[in-house]
Design a protein around this motif. Structure first.
Motif, PDB file in Angstrom:
ATOM      1  N   VAL A  37      -3.190  -2.455  -1.989  1.00  0.00           N
ATOM      2  CA  VAL A  37      -2.613  -3.412  -1.044  1.00  0.00           C
ATOM      3  C   VAL A  37      -1.130  -3.626  -1.330  1.00  0.00           C
ATOM      4  O   VAL A  37      -0.304  -3.689  -0.408  1.00  0.00           O
ATOM      5  N   ASP A  38      -0.764  -3.715  -2.608  1.00  0.00           N
ATOM      6  CA  ASP A  38       0.637  -3.922  -2.959  1.00  0.00           C
ATOM      7  C   ASP A  38       1.514  -2.756  -2.503  1.00  0.00           C
ATOM      8  O   ASP A  38       2.642  -2.951  -2.032  1.00  0.00           O
ATOM      9  N   VAL A  39       1.006  -1.529  -2.626  1.00  0.00           N
ATOM     10  CA  VAL A  39       1.797  -0.355  -2.245  1.00  0.00           C
ATOM     11  C   VAL A  39       1.969  -0.270  -0.732  1.00  0.00           C
ATOM     12  O   VAL A  39       3.075  -0.020  -0.228  1.00  0.00           O
ATOM     13  N   TYR A  40       0.892  -0.475   0.021  1.00  0.00           N
ATOM     14  CA  TYR A  40       0.957  -0.306   1.471  1.00  0.00           C
ATOM     15  C   TYR A  40       1.479  -1.538   2.210  1.00  0.00           C
ATOM     16  O   TYR A  40       1.728  -1.462   3.422  1.00  0.00           O
ATOM     17  N   SER A  41       1.651  -2.651   1.509  1.00  0.00           N
ATOM     18  CA  SER A  41       2.106  -3.860   2.188  1.00  0.00           C
ATOM     19  C   SER A  41       3.562  -3.760   2.642  1.00  0.00           C
ATOM     20  O   SER A  41       4.004  -4.594   3.443  1.00  0.00           O
ATOM     21  N   GLN A  42       4.312  -2.761   2.171  1.00  0.00           N
ATOM     22  CA  GLN A  42       5.710  -2.642   2.581  1.00  0.00           C
ATOM     23  C   GLN A  42       5.870  -2.209   4.039  1.00  0.00           C
ATOM     24  O   GLN A  42       6.964  -2.266   4.583  1.00  0.00           O
ATOM     25  N   ILE A  43       4.782  -1.782   4.677  1.00  0.00           N
ATOM     26  CA  ILE A  43       4.876  -1.390   6.089  1.00  0.00           C
ATOM     27  C   ILE A  43       4.301  -2.477   7.006  1.00  0.00           C
ATOM     28  O   ILE A  43       4.027  -2.210   8.186  1.00  0.00           O
ATOM     29  N   GLN A  44       4.098  -3.666   6.489  1.00  0.00           N
ATOM     30  CA  GLN A  44       3.610  -4.795   7.289  1.00  0.00           C
ATOM     31  C   GLN A  44       2.263  -4.478   7.936  1.00  0.00           C
ATOM     32  O   GLN A  44       2.161  -4.251   9.141  1.00  0.00           O
ATOM     33  N   LEU A  45       1.241  -4.507   7.104  1.00  0.00           N
ATOM     34  CA  LEU A  45      -0.107  -4.211   7.570  1.00  0.00           C
ATOM     35  C   LEU A  45      -0.595  -5.295   8.531  1.00  0.00           C
ATOM     36  O   LEU A  45      -0.301  -6.478   8.370  1.00  0.00           O
ATOM     37  N   ASP A  46      -1.350  -4.876   9.549  1.00  0.00           N
ATOM     38  CA  ASP A  46      -1.923  -5.807  10.511  1.00  0.00           C
ATOM     39  C   ASP A  46      -3.331  -6.238  10.138  1.00  0.00           C
ATOM     40  O   ASP A  46      -3.858  -7.194  10.733  1.00  0.00           O
ATOM     41  N   GLY A  47      -3.940  -5.560   9.197  1.00  0.00           N
ATOM     42  CA  GLY A  47      -5.298  -5.910   8.790  1.00  0.00           C
ATOM     43  C   GLY A  47      -5.879  -4.815   7.926  1.00  0.00           C
ATOM     44  O   GLY A  47      -5.165  -3.941   7.412  1.00  0.00           O
ATOM     45  N   CYS A  48      -7.207  -4.870   7.764  1.00  0.00           N
ATOM     46  CA  CYS A  48      -7.874  -3.881   6.922  1.00  0.00           C
ATOM     47  C   CYS A  48      -9.272  -3.599   7.444  1.00  0.00           C
ATOM     48  O   CYS A  48      -9.812  -4.319   8.295  1.00  0.00           O
ATOM     49  N   VAL A  49      -9.848  -2.534   6.897  1.00  0.00           N
ATOM     50  CA  VAL A  49     -11.235  -2.143   7.160  1.00  0.00           C
ATOM     51  C   VAL A  49     -11.948  -2.088   5.820  1.00  0.00           C
ATOM     52  O   VAL A  49     -11.486  -1.409   4.897  1.00  0.00           O
TER      53      VAL A  49
END
Length: 446
Positions: free
Chosen positions: A367-379
């Protein structure tokens, strides 16, 4: 100089009456108790102790004691000064003027002052303390002593009652704290069986008013469900969605499930599949297989094409699903993948696929790595393979990452649905119970 005589039931009232009548300049000449029980005080007004006795006093003294005067003139020792003062005080009582009606004191007029005898021996002043005080302090009566003793006993009883009340309150507070701590520990252990983190458990327990009953567990689960961020189910299975995450988390399978459900419900005319995974050999073949089965177009984005151009090409489609390359969070090629997503159109929703089989720290790192692209949610994927859902639930609560889909199997298109918080908590409790039974059977060989 004037003299006044005051009468009152006791000494304190007489002193108060003198202070109110003449002020603090009065000099007490004598006091006595009358047969009626009253106290009589004789005072002098405008008294000057440095002055010699007046002629009237001297004449009165001569009349009352002729023998003493004769003996004095004959060369015998004269009376002392203190004796003359006492004689003057005794004579003042007989020379007093009649007391006015309605007043408790008598007034004596001062006689004309005689010329002082220049050859007389100087006498000491008899000025007394003008702070009007009684010469003797009356002892309290037996009834007053009993009353004071009773007041002391009542005060002691009151203090004992207050101390007892404070002790009871402290004991009740301590007992309540012990009960609260016991309830907290019990609920903490129950929530720990779900695999939740201590941070989430402490937050849940601190927000509840515990009673030590079974309802505490139900309230805790309900509060836990309310703490999970959920994306609205109306947004599911529509729009332009990109699925991202590490290798083997189920991104391509999730895309196949969503596409199949949409085709079965609305047809294949408005669905397109896009993949950006060109790093693995034949990585896009699985997605092409889905396209052939569902009869939907499949587009591959490589170094010669741009993702935005492909999105613009199919902008009129109702459902656009983008598959990305699965990479380790420490892979250098992941930066290129993230940069592509940053440049993508704003209407592209970015969802992170999190497997419930991973450890909490691994999920948190992803989550910390991919949060730089402004995630809209998760599966949340692989619910059926997990022994505990608490790790994944803790991560989404702590990170504030909304859950949009949950996938619990490999079957296409059945094993996926929009996320619902209470269903997810029920699944977590069921998984913990099943795993506990399985673990007990393996441990004791039954």
């Amino acid at each position: 100089m004037q003299y006044r005589r005051f009468r009152a039931p006791d000494m304190q009232k007489a002193i108060r009456k003198i202070r109110d009548a003449v002020g603090p300049d009065a000099v007490i000449m004598s006091n006595k108790r009358l047969p009626t029980g009253e106290v009589e005080i004789l005072i002098a007004i405008d008294y000057d102790g440095s002055m010699a006795p007046t002629a009237s006093h001297q004449s009165a003294a001569r009349k009352s004691a002729p023998a003493a005067s004769t003996s004095s003139r004959a060369g015998q020792p004269s009376p002392s000064y203190q004796e003359r003062i006492a004689q003057a005080r005794s004579l003042s009582g007989s020379a007093a003027s009649p007391k006015p009606k309605g007043e408790a004191y008598e007034v004596f007029e001062e006689a004309p002052v005689a010329q002082p005898n220049l050859y007389a021996e100087p006498e000491p002043a008899i000025q007394e303390d003008l702070s009007i005080r009684p010469h003797t302090q009356e002892r309290p009566s037996p009834d007053e002593e009993k009353l004071r003793a009773m007041e002391k006993e009542l005060e002691q009883v009151r203090r004992m009652l207050e101390q007892s009340q404070e002790d009871k309150q402290q004991a009740a507070a301590q007992a309540s704290a012990v009960k609260r701590q016991t309830y907290d520990q019990r609920l903490h252990e129950q929530l720990k069986t779900l695999g939740l983190s201590d941070r989430v458990i402490d937050k849940i327990v601190s927000d509840l008013s515990l009673t030590g009953r079974e309802e505490d567990w139900k309230k805790a689960l309900s509060h836990l469900a309310d703490s999970i961020p959920i994306r609205s189910s109306t947004e599911a299975f529509s729009g332009c969605i990109a699925f991202m995450g590490p290798t083997g988390v189920g991104k391509t399978t999730t895309i196949g499930k969503i596409a199949a459900q949409y085709v079965l419900k609305y047809g294949s005319q408005s669905v397109v599949l896009i993949t950006t995974d060109t790093y693995r050999i034949a990585a896009h073949e699985q997605l092409r297989t889905f396209g052939r089965i569902l009869n939907v177009p499949v587009e591959v984005v490589n170094e010669y094409t741009d993702l935005n151009e492909v999105l613009d090409k199919y902008s009129n489609y109702s459902l656009i699903l983008v598959d990305t390359a699965g990479m380790n969070p420490r892979d250098r090629n992941l930066e290129r993948q993230l940069a592509m997503m940053k440049r993508a159109r704003g209407y592209l929703k970015k969802l992170l696929v999190l497997p419930c089989t991973s450890q909490r720290q691994v999920l948190k790192t992803v989550v910390d790595v991919y949060s730089q692209i402004q995630l809209d949610g998760c599966v949340l994927s692989k619910l059926d393979e997990s022994a505990s859902l608490g790790e994944a639930i803790s991560v989404v609560i702590e990170e504030g990452l909304p859950v949009m889909y949950v996938a619990d199997g490999q079957r296409i298109p059945d094993d996926i649905e929009p996320a619902r918080a209470h269903n997810l908590i029920s699944r977590a409790v069921y998984t913990a119970e099943q795993f506990g039974q399985l673990y007990g059977a393996l441990k004791y060989g039954s």
